[in-house]
Design a protein around this motif. Structure first.
Motif, mmCIF file in Angstrom:
data_model
loop_
_atom_site.group_PDB
_atom_site.id
_atom_site.type_symbol
_atom_site.label_atom_id
_atom_site.label_comp_id
_atom_site.label_asym_id
_atom_site.label_seq_id
_atom_site.Cartn_x
_atom_site.Cartn_y
_atom_site.Cartn_z
ATOM 1 N N PHE A 31 -9.337 -2.657 -2.317
ATOM 2 C CA PHE A 31 -10.688 -2.138 -2.542
ATOM 3 C C PHE A 31 -11.339 -2.738 -3.781
ATOM 4 O O PHE A 31 -10.656 -3.180 -4.713
ATOM 5 N N ALA A 32 -12.660 -2.749 -3.740
ATOM 6 C CA ALA A 32 -13.515 -3.073 -4.895
ATOM 7 C C ALA A 32 -13.183 -4.460 -5.447
ATOM 8 O O ALA A 32 -13.032 -5.415 -4.668
ATOM 9 N N SER A 33 -13.063 -4.598 -6.769
ATOM 10 C CA SER A 33 -12.857 -5.922 -7.370
ATOM 11 C C SER A 33 -11.542 -6.551 -6.887
ATOM 12 O O SER A 33 -11.450 -7.779 -6.747
ATOM 13 N N LEU A 34 -10.548 -5.736 -6.619
ATOM 14 C CA LEU A 34 -9.266 -6.275 -6.145
ATOM 15 C C LEU A 34 -9.405 -6.858 -4.730
ATOM 16 O O LEU A 34 -8.815 -7.889 -4.408
ATOM 17 N N ARG A 35 -10.211 -6.207 -3.932
ATOM 18 C CA ARG A 35 -10.521 -6.734 -2.599
ATOM 19 C C ARG A 35 -11.176 -8.112 -2.710
ATOM 20 O O ARG A 35 -10.834 -9.045 -1.968
ATOM 21 N N GLU A 36 -12.101 -8.242 -3.644
ATOM 22 C CA GLU A 36 -12.782 -9.525 -3.835
ATOM 23 C C GLU A 36 -11.817 -10.601 -4.347
ATOM 24 O O GLU A 36 -11.876 -11.753 -3.924
ATOM 25 N N GLN A 37 -10.919 -10.221 -5.256
ATOM 26 C CA GLN A 37 -9.937 -11.174 -5.787
ATOM 27 C C GLN A 37 -8.972 -11.642 -4.694
ATOM 28 O O GLN A 37 -8.636 -12.819 -4.616
ATOM 29 N N VAL A 38 -8.530 -10.680 -3.892
ATOM 30 C CA VAL A 38 -7.568 -10.982 -2.830
ATOM 31 C C VAL A 38 -8.258 -11.755 -1.696
ATOM 32 O O VAL A 38 -7.636 -12.572 -1.010
ATOM 33 N N GLY A 39 -9.536 -11.500 -1.508
ATOM 34 C CA GLY A 39 -10.303 -12.215 -0.494
ATOM 35 C C GLY A 39 -10.236 -11.588 0.886
ATOM 36 O O GLY A 39 -10.679 -12.177 1.864
ATOM 37 N N ARG A 40 -9.652 -10.406 0.999
ATOM 38 C CA ARG A 40 -9.644 -9.684 2.282
ATOM 39 C C ARG A 40 -9.492 -8.203 1.984
ATOM 40 O O ARG A 40 -9.059 -7.814 0.894
ATOM 41 N N SER A 41 -9.844 -7.366 2.957
ATOM 42 C CA SER A 41 -9.805 -5.923 2.712
ATOM 43 C C SER A 41 -8.571 -5.289 3.338
ATOM 44 O O SER A 41 -8.185 -4.194 2.987
ATOM 45 N N GLN A 42 -7.925 -6.011 4.266
ATOM 46 C CA GLN A 42 -6.860 -5.380 5.028
ATOM 47 C C GLN A 42 -5.957 -6.442 5.656
ATOM 48 O O GLN A 42 -6.406 -7.524 6.011
ATOM 49 N N GLU A 43 -4.677 -6.136 5.751
ATOM 50 C CA GLU A 43 -3.765 -7.022 6.493
ATOM 51 C C GLU A 43 -2.558 -6.221 6.954
ATOM 52 O O GLU A 43 -2.272 -5.150 6.444
ATOM 53 N N THR A 44 -1.860 -6.762 7.932
ATOM 54 C CA THR A 44 -0.675 -6.090 8.459
ATOM 55 C C THR A 44 0.549 -6.908 8.083
ATOM 56 O O THR A 44 0.498 -8.145 8.066
ATOM 57 N N LEU A 45 1.619 -6.209 7.749
ATOM 58 C CA LEU A 45 2.814 -6.883 7.261
ATOM 59 C C LEU A 45 4.030 -6.320 7.994
ATOM 60 O O LEU A 45 4.154 -5.106 8.160
ATOM 61 N N THR A 46 4.912 -7.198 8.407
ATOM 62 C CA THR A 46 6.154 -6.731 9.038
ATOM 63 C C THR A 46 7.336 -7.148 8.176
ATOM 64 O O THR A 46 7.443 -8.310 7.763
ATOM 65 N N LEU A 47 8.181 -6.173 7.864
ATOM 66 C CA LEU A 47 9.315 -6.402 6.961
ATOM 67 C C LEU A 47 10.617 -6.103 7.697
ATOM 68 O O LEU A 47 10.663 -5.225 8.568
ATOM 69 N N LEU A 107 5.571 -2.325 -5.279
ATOM 70 C CA LEU A 107 5.457 -3.461 -6.191
ATOM 71 C C LEU A 107 6.039 -4.728 -5.546
ATOM 72 O O LEU A 107 5.437 -5.810 -5.612
ATOM 73 N N ASP A 108 7.194 -4.586 -4.897
ATOM 74 C CA ASP A 108 7.804 -5.750 -4.236
ATOM 75 C C ASP A 108 6.971 -6.227 -3.044
ATOM 76 O O ASP A 108 6.960 -7.426 -2.736
ATOM 77 N N ILE A 109 6.280 -5.322 -2.420
ATOM 78 C CA ILE A 109 5.368 -5.727 -1.337
ATOM 79 C C ILE A 109 4.265 -6.619 -1.889
ATOM 80 O O ILE A 109 3.948 -7.670 -1.330
ATOM 81 N N TRP A 110 3.673 -6.198 -3.018
ATOM 82 C CA TRP A 110 2.652 -7.038 -3.659
ATOM 83 C C TRP A 110 3.219 -8.422 -3.948
ATOM 84 O O TRP A 110 2.593 -9.451 -3.621
ATOM 85 N N ARG A 111 4.383 -8.463 -4.559
ATOM 86 C CA ARG A 111 5.012 -9.744 -4.938
ATOM 87 C C ARG A 111 5.320 -10.597 -3.699
ATOM 88 O O ARG A 111 5.222 -11.827 -3.739
ATOM 89 N N HIS A 112 5.688 -9.942 -2.633
ATOM 90 C CA HIS A 112 6.004 -10.620 -1.375
ATOM 91 C C HIS A 112 4.769 -11.323 -0.791
ATOM 92 O O HIS A 112 4.876 -12.424 -0.238
ATOM 93 N N VAL A 113 3.605 -10.685 -0.981
ATOM 94 C CA VAL A 113 2.385 -11.176 -0.324
ATOM 95 C C VAL A 113 1.551 -12.077 -1.232
ATOM 96 O O VAL A 113 0.896 -13.011 -0.767
ATOM 97 N N HIS A 114 1.544 -11.789 -2.554
ATOM 98 C CA HIS A 114 0.606 -12.465 -3.453
ATOM 99 C C HIS A 114 1.329 -13.340 -4.479
ATOM 100 O O HIS A 114 2.395 -12.972 -4.967
ATOM 101 N N GLN A 115 0.724 -14.485 -4.794
ATOM 102 C CA GLN A 115 1.275 -15.386 -5.816
ATOM 103 C C GLN A 115 1.076 -14.780 -7.210
ATOM 104 O O GLN A 115 1.940 -14.875 -8.074
ATOM 105 N N VAL A 116 -0.136 -14.174 -7.426
ATOM 106 C CA VAL A 116 -0.481 -13.657 -8.760
ATOM 107 C C VAL A 116 0.199 -12.304 -8.984
ATOM 108 O O VAL A 116 0.432 -11.554 -8.037
ATOM 109 N N PRO A 117 0.537 -12.026 -10.255
ATOM 110 C CA PRO A 117 1.143 -10.721 -10.530
ATOM 111 C C PRO A 117 0.153 -9.577 -10.264
ATOM 112 O O PRO A 117 -1.061 -9.788 -10.309
ATOM 113 N N LEU A 118 0.675 -8.413 -9.960
ATOM 114 C CA LEU A 118 -0.165 -7.227 -9.750
ATOM 115 C C LEU A 118 -0.955 -6.954 -11.030
ATOM 116 O O LEU A 118 -0.357 -6.788 -12.091
#
Lengths: 147, 77, 147, 77
Positions: B9-25, B32-43
């Motif tokens: 949401f909000a500024s984080l949505r703009e930084q990430v470049g999308r509002s929603q995604e689906t992930l299968t683990l 926190l590990d989900i964030w790290r799994h999906v994004h290069q930049v730190p939370l």
């Protein structure tokens, strides 16, 4: 207890009176404490032309219900109302109204302020301002409301 | 297999470049590990995290079907 | 700053909007804190049929002006309104409305509550209740409003 | 000679049996002594006193032309 998220301009006084004319309250409430937040045309030293309020639909409702429930446990409240605007907002338009009805004034004062502070801290709304220069920016943080 | 929905949401949505995604683990992870799994930049510091619309700590582990939301400090009211 | 002592039923929301539509305030206030005191149909465990509010004309105005002036010194207030009823009052009719406008919410919350507590302690009004039995009695003391 | 107006409100007005009276004194007196001068009964505890519409202590001395008011605790709002 009424919680409304609205996408167009609302009249806070109409909303309050709408709840208040419920017959059940007649003669029972001695105190009404109301807070209205209105959009200013300045913030952080800059002139603001417009604002967009984003929210996390569903979570907003859930968080506001939780805040209301806690307020009801803590104070003797007869009824309470929260209306919060989302979407595109212009200066001088209301953003939020909170109204609390109680028999005695301390309960209404305390609960109204509590609800407002909790809303500011926990309800998932985000403001993006459009300055007079047409530059846009996210409001980074709510200022404190307690002294 | 665990399938979760991620929301921004909000500024984080703009930084990430999308509002929603689906992930299968293959296994459960903390948010926190989900964030790290999906994004290069730190939370980003101050990021708030909700699972199924309730605030959680970074150490909270997800379940199948969870909706995990990341967003900046709230500024309503 | 507006202070009104009125002898007939008034509409608190009309009075508030009346002040608020003053052009000078447009876009400048972000916070409005309002308190409305309404006559209940019960007090101290008894049913109340009606009430008469006596006051000390002149001193009332003087004391309320002093309270407003102190509030204005202590907090950043853009405008404030007090309307107080006197004479014969029926249950569910408003007795008092206080409204405070400010840029930021802490000032409005604090000043509104301060004005209300000071009014309760110092403004020379006295309530005489008529119970359901038609017996009349003076209200002896205001209850505390601070926690 | 000092001429003052006395006023009574609410339950105290009913007890005293009048709302207003004029008093002429040879010398100034405190507001408490004025009460004693006029009334047989002692000043009820908790009575508030105002001179010219400002609260005063019982030891306050009056001036010519003053309006002195006696009344019970206020119960507005």
């Amino acid at each position: 207890m009424t919680i409304k998220i609205v996408e167009t301009v609302f009249d806070p006084f109409f909303e309050i009176q709408n709840v208040q004319t419920q017959l059940a309250l007649n003669g029972k409430f001695g105190a009404t404490s109301i807070f209205i937040g209105t959009m200013r045309d300045f913030n952080e030293g800059d002139e603001v032309r417009a604002m967009t309020l984003e929210h996390y639909e569903g979570m907003t409702q859930k968080q506001l219900e939780k805040i209301m429930a806690i307020a009801k446990e803590k104070w003797g409240i007869l009824d309470a109302l929260i209306v919060h605007r989302v979407g595109d907002i212009l200066p001088n338009e209301p953003i939020v109204v909170i109204s609390v009805w109680s028999a005695h004034r301390a309960d209404a004062f305390d609960a109204c302020r509590y609800i407002m502070e909790e809303l500011k801290s926990n309800a998932p709304f985000w403001k993006r301002e459009t300055l007079i220069s047409n530059q846009t920016r996210w409001v980074l943080k709510n200022t404190g409301g307690k002294n | 297999m665990i399938t979760i929905t991620l929301r921004y949401f909000a500024s984080l949505r703009e930084q990430v470049g999308r509002s929603q995604e689906t992930l299968t683990l293959a296994n459960t992870l903390t948010v926190l590990d989900i964030w790290r799994h999906v994004h290069q930049v730190p939370l980003p510091e101050n990021t708030l995290i909700a699972v199924n619309m309730e605030y959680v700590a970074k150490s909270h582990s997800v379940c199948d079907g969870d909706e995990v939301a990341f967003f900046p400090p709230v500024t309503g009211g």
